[in-house]
Design an enzyme around this catalytic site. Structure first.
Site, PDB file in Angstrom:
ATOM      1  CB  SER A   1       3.048   3.438   0.355  1.00 32.92           C
ATOM      2  OG  SER A   1       4.085   3.136   0.282  1.00 32.92           O
TER       3      SER A   1
ATOM      4  CE1 TYR B   1       4.399   3.237  -4.160  1.00 31.46           C
ATOM      5  CE2 TYR B   1       5.331   3.268  -2.991  1.00 31.46           C
ATOM      6  CZ  TYR B   1       4.952   2.636  -3.412  1.00 31.46           C
ATOM      7  OH  TYR B   1       3.644   1.461  -3.165  1.00 31.46           O
TER       8      TYR B   1
END
Length: 341
Positions: free
Chosen positions: A147, A172
């Site tokens: 990501s 995350y």
């Protein structure tokens, strides 16, 4: 092109669903995996699977392989948790995959602050299970989702893969950085190819309801205020789903100009858009003025994302084509059709 047997995890997800469609069209045999968790509306996940010919009845049952009513053996599905250390190795043994694309993960930056355990279970323990299965079942190539969030609040733009990413600002992001490190270790020790893709704000038809594109469209159409964080002083490298899928397919199926076993790429549009400009474009497509609720920065969010995609362009001929205005139009058309709006 020789037909390949490919595992796609996160097959009921936004990117996973589109990837399954693309691979089936090219004649490959796809086995989709998803745990269909309730992080967002499961009906959207079942609707995506239905498009692939996997019925809701079949998809609801855990650990049973179901076959597509549209594509036969070219699309099969199993509901599983990635961290299931008994069922996942059995699946690998049954199908003898040529390659694996791991898109399954607990997504969302803000949710990771409220539910950290879910991120470790899926994104760390689950990813380790994928790596172990690839190792023991001699999978030649693993492509996996990282990501853009690994870059944190870096001011050094555009973001390059060579940048230091040791300062994530959400759990995350930390799990995604850990995936990259784990993949490096397995490529080094067990000599199979791992390709990490740092996704940049993916949007388009069948998109996730927790992402800005969906949230804004839904609120504006229903005459509700949209939440504009950091009073709109944000920019995102919005990347249309078709561009993302072409890049993922290339990394899965093409041989790279880079012969390293461990690879890491940004996959984005390379053209950041200011959040307020994005909202203006959406208002024009909808022909409705948004009610804006200006809010401070959310914990874990970043100010900007901006991808340098030159490495992916060089190694895999990646070329994003869809401009944001066109992408917004396509999303709104899908949204109105899907919700009969």
């Amino acid at each position: 092109m020789n037909s390949k047997q490919i595992l796609v995890t996160g097959a009921a997800g936004f990117i996973g669903y589109h990837l399954c469609e693309a691979l089936i069209k090219q004649g490959h045999r796809v086995i989709g995996l998803d745990n269909i968790n309730d992080y967002y509306d499961v009906n959207l996940k079942y609707a995506r699977l239905q498009e692939l010919g996997i019925t809701k009845e079949a998809a609801t049952v855990f650990a049973e392989i179901s076959q597509s009513t549209l594509h036969g053996n070219n699309m099969q599905f199993i509901r599983l948790n990635l961290e299931d250390r008994e069922a996942l190795p059995k699946l690998f043994k049954t199908f003898n995959f040529d390659m694996v694309c791991n898109l399954a993960a607990q997504g969302g930056v803000r949710y990771s602050i409220e539910n950290p355990e879910a991120y470790i279970d899926s994104n760390v323990t689950g990813f380790l299970n994928i790596l172990e299965c690839c190792r023991h079942h001699r999978v030649k190539r693993l492509v996996y989702a990282s990501s853009s969030s690994v870059y944190g609040n870096s001011d050094d733009t555009p973001f390059k893969e060579t940048a230091n990413v040791d300062t994530p600002i959400s759990l995350y992001a930390a799990t995604k950085k850990s995936n990259e490190l784990m993949a490096h270790t397995y490529s080094h020790l067990y000599k199979f190819e791992t390709i990490g893709l740092r996704f940049f704000t993916v949007y388009g038809p069948w998109g996730r309801p927790d992402m800005a594109m969906f949230l804004f469209t839904d609120a504006i159409i229903n005459n509700k205020p949209i939440k504009v964080f950091n009073t709109g002083n944000l920019s995102r490298d919005f990347t249309y789903i078709d561009d993302i899928i072409s890049g993922v397919v290339n990394t899965l199926l093409k041989d790279s100009k880079n012969d390293s076993l461990y690879k890491l790429y940004n996959i984005g549009n390379g053209t950041p858009v200011k959040l307020l400009d994005f909202i203006v474009s959406l208002e024009k497509v909808l022909d409705i003025t948004a009610i804006k609720k200006m809010l401070p920065m959310q914990a874990g969010d970043v100010n900007q994302t901006f991808a340098d995609t030159s490495s992916l362009e060089h190694d895999y001929d990646y070329k994003p084509k869809i401009i944001v205005k066109e992408g917004i139009k396509q999303f709104v058309l899908w949204y109105k059709k899907f919700y009969n709006n």
